[in-house]
Motif scaffolding. Structure first.
Motif, PDB file in Angstrom:
ATOM      1  N   VAL A 135      10.292  21.015   9.325  1.00 10.57           N
ATOM      2  CA  VAL A 135      10.627  21.995   8.289  1.00 10.57           C
ATOM      3  C   VAL A 135      12.134  22.140   8.129  1.00 10.57           C
ATOM      4  CG1 VAL A 135       8.163  22.968   8.765  1.00 10.57           C
ATOM      5  CG2 VAL A 135      10.343  24.259   9.594  1.00 10.57           C
ATOM      6  N   HIS A 136      12.331  23.134   6.999  1.00 10.02           N
ATOM      7  CA  HIS A 136      13.695  23.397   6.625  1.00 10.02           C
ATOM      8  C   HIS A 136      13.702  24.728   6.140  1.00 10.02           C
ATOM      9  CE1 HIS A 136      14.732  19.122   6.184  1.00 10.02           C
ATOM     10  NE2 HIS A 136      13.583  19.155   5.847  1.00 10.02           N
ATOM     11  N   ALA A 137      15.060  25.298   6.639  1.00  7.49           N
ATOM     12  CA  ALA A 137      15.146  27.032   6.593  1.00  7.49           C
ATOM     13  C   ALA A 137      16.749  26.978   6.255  1.00  7.49           C
ATOM     14  CB  ALA A 137      14.731  27.666   7.717  1.00  7.49           C
ATOM     15  N   VAL A 138      17.149  28.237   5.872  1.00  4.87           N
ATOM     16  CA  VAL A 138      18.410  28.581   5.740  1.00  4.87           C
ATOM     17  C   VAL A 138      18.663  29.117   7.152  1.00  4.87           C
ATOM     18  CG1 VAL A 138      20.033  30.421   4.772  1.00  4.87           C
ATOM     19  CG2 VAL A 138      18.131  29.513   3.218  1.00  4.87           C
ATOM     20  N   THR A 139      19.434  28.148   7.873  1.00  9.90           N
ATOM     21  CA  THR A 139      19.972  28.422   9.248  1.00  9.90           C
ATOM     22  C   THR A 139      21.432  28.895   9.380  1.00  9.90           C
ATOM     23  OG1 THR A 139      20.538  26.236   9.338  1.00  9.90           O
ATOM     24  CG2 THR A 139      18.244  26.526   9.951  1.00  9.90           C
ATOM     25  N   PRO A 140      21.669  29.154  10.620  1.00  5.43           N
ATOM     26  CA  PRO A 140      23.213  29.378  10.911  1.00  5.43           C
ATOM     27  C   PRO A 140      24.001  27.970  10.827  1.00  5.43           C
ATOM     28  CG  PRO A 140      21.935  30.492  12.616  1.00  5.43           C
ATOM     29  CD  PRO A 140      20.946  29.662  11.579  1.00  5.43           C
ATOM     30  N   GLN A 141      23.434  26.983  11.188  1.00  2.00           N
ATOM     31  CA  GLN A 141      24.125  25.565  10.965  1.00  2.00           C
ATOM     32  C   GLN A 141      24.297  25.341   9.358  1.00  2.00           C
ATOM     33  OE1 GLN A 141      21.355  26.318  12.708  1.00  2.00           O
ATOM     34  NE2 GLN A 141      21.693  25.593  14.881  1.00  2.00           N
ATOM     35  N   LEU A 142      23.379  25.774   8.349  1.00  2.00           N
ATOM     36  CA  LEU A 142      23.451  25.539   7.104  1.00  2.00           C
ATOM     37  C   LEU A 142      24.618  26.263   6.561  1.00  2.00           C
ATOM     38  CD1 LEU A 142      22.653  24.096   4.438  1.00  2.00           C
ATOM     39  CD2 LEU A 142      21.026  25.948   4.354  1.00  2.00           C
ATOM     40  N   LYS A 143      24.553  27.561   6.909  1.00  2.00           N
ATOM     41  CA  LYS A 143      25.633  28.526   6.667  1.00  2.00           C
ATOM     42  C   LYS A 143      26.934  28.041   6.878  1.00  2.00           C
ATOM     43  CE  LYS A 143      22.533  32.559   6.091  1.00  2.00           C
ATOM     44  NZ  LYS A 143      22.557  33.801   6.706  1.00  2.00           N
ATOM     45  N   SER A 144      27.066  27.740   8.157  1.00  2.00           N
ATOM     46  CA  SER A 144      28.173  26.997   8.681  1.00  2.00           C
ATOM     47  C   SER A 144      28.730  25.720   7.746  1.00  2.00           C
ATOM     48  CB  SER A 144      28.238  26.605  10.103  1.00  2.00           C
ATOM     49  OG  SER A 144      29.405  26.105  10.563  1.00  2.00           O
ATOM     50  N   ALA A 145      27.963  24.940   7.523  1.00  2.61           N
ATOM     51  CA  ALA A 145      28.165  23.690   6.812  1.00  2.61           C
ATOM     52  C   ALA A 145      28.493  23.720   5.415  1.00  2.61           C
ATOM     53  CB  ALA A 145      26.803  22.472   6.867  1.00  2.61           C
ATOM     54  N   VAL A 146      28.009  24.858   4.780  1.00  3.27           N
ATOM     55  CA  VAL A 146      28.142  25.142   3.382  1.00  3.27           C
ATOM     56  C   VAL A 146      28.526  26.673   3.142  1.00  3.27           C
ATOM     57  CG1 VAL A 146      27.244  24.659   1.034  1.00  3.27           C
ATOM     58  CG2 VAL A 146      26.356  23.266   2.922  1.00  3.27           C
ATOM     59  N   PRO A 147      29.842  26.845   3.808  1.00  2.72           N
ATOM     60  CA  PRO A 147      30.175  28.377   3.802  1.00  2.72           C
ATOM     61  C   PRO A 147      30.348  29.006   2.271  1.00  2.72           C
ATOM     62  CG  PRO A 147      31.967  26.984   4.369  1.00  2.72           C
ATOM     63  CD  PRO A 147      30.808  26.161   4.165  1.00  2.72           C
ATOM     64  N   ARG A 148      30.574  28.384   1.453  1.00  2.11           N
ATOM     65  CA  ARG A 148      30.900  29.048   0.026  1.00  2.11           C
ATOM     66  C   ARG A 148      29.990  29.169  -0.713  1.00  2.11           C
ATOM     67  NH1 ARG A 148      36.763  28.524  -0.814  1.00  2.11           N
ATOM     68  NH2 ARG A 148      37.540  26.877   0.946  1.00  2.11           N
ATOM     69  N   GLU A 149      28.585  28.663  -0.422  1.00  2.95           N
ATOM     70  CA  GLU A 149      27.340  28.940  -0.928  1.00  2.95           C
ATOM     71  C   GLU A 149      26.877  30.403  -0.716  1.00  2.95           C
ATOM     72  OE1 GLU A 149      25.383  27.876  -3.615  1.00  2.95           O
ATOM     73  OE2 GLU A 149      26.249  25.794  -3.062  1.00  2.95           O
ATOM     74  N   ASP A 150      26.012  30.792  -1.763  1.00  3.90           N
ATOM     75  CA  ASP A 150      25.379  32.326  -1.618  1.00  3.90           C
ATOM     76  C   ASP A 150      23.898  31.951  -1.116  1.00  3.90           C
ATOM     77  OD1 ASP A 150      23.997  31.265  -3.875  1.00  3.90           O
ATOM     78  OD2 ASP A 150      24.938  32.749  -5.230  1.00  3.90           O
ATOM     79  N   ALA A 151      23.210  33.166  -0.863  1.00  4.33           N
ATOM     80  CA  ALA A 151      21.877  33.005  -0.152  1.00  4.33           C
ATOM     81  C   ALA A 151      20.788  32.120  -1.345  1.00  4.33           C
ATOM     82  CB  ALA A 151      21.352  34.392  -0.175  1.00  4.33           C
ATOM     83  N   GLU A 152      21.038  32.067  -2.477  1.00  5.71           N
ATOM     84  CA  GLU A 152      20.181  31.412  -3.457  1.00  5.71           C
ATOM     85  C   GLU A 152      20.499  29.899  -3.187  1.00  5.71           C
ATOM     86  OE1 GLU A 152      19.736  31.153  -8.188  1.00  5.71           O
ATOM     87  OE2 GLU A 152      19.485  33.186  -7.282  1.00  5.71           O
ATOM     88  N   GLY A 153      21.844  29.535  -3.200  1.00  2.89           N
ATOM     89  CA  GLY A 153      22.129  28.214  -2.884  1.00  2.89           C
ATOM     90  C   GLY A 153      21.639  27.664  -1.733  1.00  2.89           C
TER      91      GLY A 153
END
Length: 152
Positions: free
Chosen positions: A21-39
Protein backbone atom coordinates in the motif's frame (compact mmCIF):
# COMPACT_ATOMS: atom_id res chain seq x y z
CA UNK A 1 -2.13 6.01 9.57
CA UNK A 2 -4.03 6.89 6.43
CA UNK A 3 -3.19 4.50 3.63
CA UNK A 4 -3.97 4.35 -0.07
CA UNK A 5 -4.72 0.79 -1.16
CA UNK A 6 -4.52 -0.30 -4.82
CA UNK A 7 -7.50 -2.45 -5.77
CA UNK A 8 -8.87 -4.37 -8.69
CA UNK A 9 -12.65 -4.71 -9.08
CA UNK A 10 -12.79 -8.13 -7.39
CA UNK A 11 -11.47 -6.49 -4.19
CA UNK A 12 -14.77 -4.60 -3.92
CA UNK A 13 -16.51 -7.88 -3.07
CA UNK A 14 -14.48 -8.80 0.03
CA UNK A 15 -12.36 -7.29 2.79
CA UNK A 16 -9.04 -5.99 1.50
CA UNK A 17 -6.25 -8.53 1.91
CA UNK A 18 -2.68 -7.67 2.96
CA UNK A 19 -0.62 -6.18 0.13
CA UNK A 20 1.71 -3.33 -0.77
CA UNK A 21 0.00 0.00 0.00
CA UNK A 22 1.04 3.64 -0.04
CA UNK A 23 1.03 6.42 2.54
CA UNK A 24 2.49 9.79 3.36
CA UNK A 25 5.63 8.52 5.08
CA UNK A 26 8.69 10.18 6.58
CA UNK A 27 10.64 8.82 3.58
CA UNK A 28 8.26 10.58 1.17
CA UNK A 29 8.48 13.85 3.09
CA UNK A 30 12.28 13.59 2.99
CA UNK A 31 12.33 12.74 -0.73
CA UNK A 32 10.01 15.62 -1.66
CA UNK A 33 10.58 18.23 1.08
CA UNK A 34 9.08 21.21 -0.76
CA UNK A 35 5.64 19.60 -1.14
CA UNK A 36 2.76 20.31 1.21
CA UNK A 37 0.40 17.80 2.85
CA UNK A 38 -1.98 17.81 -0.11
CA UNK A 39 0.88 17.20 -2.55
CA UNK A 40 2.21 14.28 -0.50
CA UNK A 41 -1.28 12.77 -0.40
CA UNK A 42 -1.54 13.08 -4.18
CA UNK A 43 1.83 11.37 -4.64
CA UNK A 44 0.70 8.46 -2.42
CA UNK A 45 -2.65 8.28 -4.22
CA UNK A 46 -1.04 8.17 -7.66
CA UNK A 47 1.45 5.52 -6.53
CA UNK A 48 -1.52 3.40 -5.41
CA UNK A 49 -3.32 4.09 -8.71
CA UNK A 50 -0.24 2.86 -10.61
CA UNK A 51 -0.29 -0.31 -8.52
CA UNK A 52 -4.02 -0.68 -9.24
CA UNK A 53 -3.16 -0.68 -12.93
CA UNK A 54 -0.67 -3.48 -12.30
CA UNK A 55 -3.34 -5.39 -10.34
CA UNK A 56 -5.74 -5.02 -13.28
CA UNK A 57 -3.08 -6.53 -15.51
CA UNK A 58 -2.72 -9.52 -13.17
CA UNK A 59 -6.42 -10.13 -12.48
CA UNK A 60 -8.33 -11.00 -15.58
CA UNK A 61 -10.26 -13.91 -13.97
CA UNK A 62 -13.70 -12.29 -14.16
CA UNK A 63 -14.94 -10.28 -17.12
CA UNK A 64 -14.57 -6.64 -16.16
CA UNK A 65 -16.80 -4.38 -18.23
CA UNK A 66 -15.04 -1.17 -17.25
CA UNK A 67 -11.24 -1.01 -17.00
CA UNK A 68 -10.69 1.65 -14.36
CA UNK A 69 -8.08 2.00 -11.63
CA UNK A 70 -9.40 1.84 -8.06
CA UNK A 71 -7.82 3.06 -4.83
CA UNK A 72 -9.43 2.91 -1.42
CA UNK A 73 -8.39 5.21 1.38
CA UNK A 74 -8.39 3.69 4.86
CA UNK A 75 -7.27 4.42 8.39
CA UNK A 76 -5.24 1.66 10.03
CA UNK A 77 -3.05 1.50 13.13
CA UNK A 78 0.67 1.92 12.48
CA UNK A 79 1.14 -1.62 13.83
CA UNK A 80 -0.72 -2.95 10.74
CA UNK A 81 2.12 -1.73 8.50
CA UNK A 82 5.79 -2.31 7.98
CA UNK A 83 8.29 -0.45 5.82
CA UNK A 84 8.64 -1.80 2.31
CA UNK A 85 11.77 -1.34 0.22
CA UNK A 86 9.95 -0.04 -2.83
CA UNK A 87 8.96 3.61 -3.27
CA UNK A 88 9.19 6.17 -0.44
CA UNK A 89 5.39 5.87 -0.15
CA UNK A 90 5.41 2.08 0.14
CA UNK A 91 4.30 0.12 3.17
CA UNK A 92 3.41 -3.55 3.50
CA UNK A 93 -0.07 -4.03 4.92
CA UNK A 94 0.15 -6.93 7.38
CA UNK A 95 -3.52 -7.62 8.05
CA UNK A 96 -6.84 -7.39 6.18
CA UNK A 97 -8.70 -4.09 6.15
CA UNK A 98 -12.41 -4.08 6.87
CA UNK A 99 -14.63 -1.83 4.79
CA UNK A 100 -15.61 -0.19 8.09
CA UNK A 101 -12.12 1.34 8.10
CA UNK A 102 -12.38 2.69 4.55
CA UNK A 103 -13.10 6.41 4.32
CA UNK A 104 -13.30 6.70 0.51
CA UNK A 105 -12.98 4.88 -2.77
CA UNK A 106 -11.29 6.63 -5.70
CA UNK A 107 -12.01 5.42 -9.23
CA UNK A 108 -10.94 6.60 -12.68
CA UNK A 109 -13.56 8.73 -14.34
CA UNK A 110 -15.73 6.97 -16.94
CA UNK A 111 -14.36 7.39 -20.45
CA UNK A 112 -10.76 6.74 -19.43
CA UNK A 113 -10.93 3.03 -20.23
CA UNK A 114 -9.12 3.30 -23.58
CA UNK A 115 -6.09 4.90 -21.91
CA UNK A 116 -6.06 2.16 -19.26
CA UNK A 117 -6.45 -0.55 -21.90
CA UNK A 118 -3.49 0.83 -23.86
CA UNK A 119 -1.43 1.11 -20.66
CA UNK A 120 -2.26 -2.52 -19.85
CA UNK A 121 -1.04 -3.46 -23.34
CA UNK A 122 2.36 -1.93 -22.54
CA UNK A 123 1.95 1.54 -24.08
CA UNK A 124 4.31 3.68 -21.97
CA UNK A 125 2.73 6.95 -23.14
CA UNK A 126 -0.69 5.69 -22.07
CA UNK A 127 0.75 4.65 -18.70
CA UNK A 128 2.12 8.16 -18.20
CA UNK A 129 -1.19 9.67 -19.39
CA UNK A 130 -3.08 7.63 -16.80
CA UNK A 131 -1.64 9.97 -14.17
CA UNK A 132 -3.75 12.77 -15.67
CA UNK A 133 -7.05 10.88 -15.32
CA UNK A 134 -9.31 12.33 -12.64
CA UNK A 135 -10.01 9.96 -9.78
CA UNK A 136 -13.64 10.30 -8.71
CA UNK A 137 -14.52 10.10 -5.02
CA UNK A 138 -17.06 7.55 -3.77
CA UNK A 139 -18.21 6.93 -0.21
CA UNK A 140 -17.44 3.43 1.07
CA UNK A 141 -21.18 2.72 1.29
CA UNK A 142 -21.28 2.92 -2.53
CA UNK A 143 -18.95 -0.09 -2.83
CA UNK A 144 -21.55 -2.66 -3.92
CA UNK A 145 -23.06 -0.36 -6.55
CA UNK A 146 -19.58 0.40 -7.84
CA UNK A 147 -18.75 -3.31 -8.07
CA UNK A 148 -21.96 -3.90 -10.04
CA UNK A 149 -21.05 -1.06 -12.41
CA UNK A 150 -17.54 -2.38 -13.03
CA UNK A 151 -18.68 -5.98 -13.59
CA UNK A 152 -21.77 -5.06 -15.60
Amino acid sequence: MRIYIPLDPSDLRTDVSPRLVHAVTPQLKSAVPREDAEGWEMIATLAAADDSLRRLSDSREEPITSLRRIVCVAEVPDSALEVADELPTARQLLEPVSWDDVVAILVDEPGSESVIERALAGDEKAFMASGDIDLLWYDAIEREALASELFG
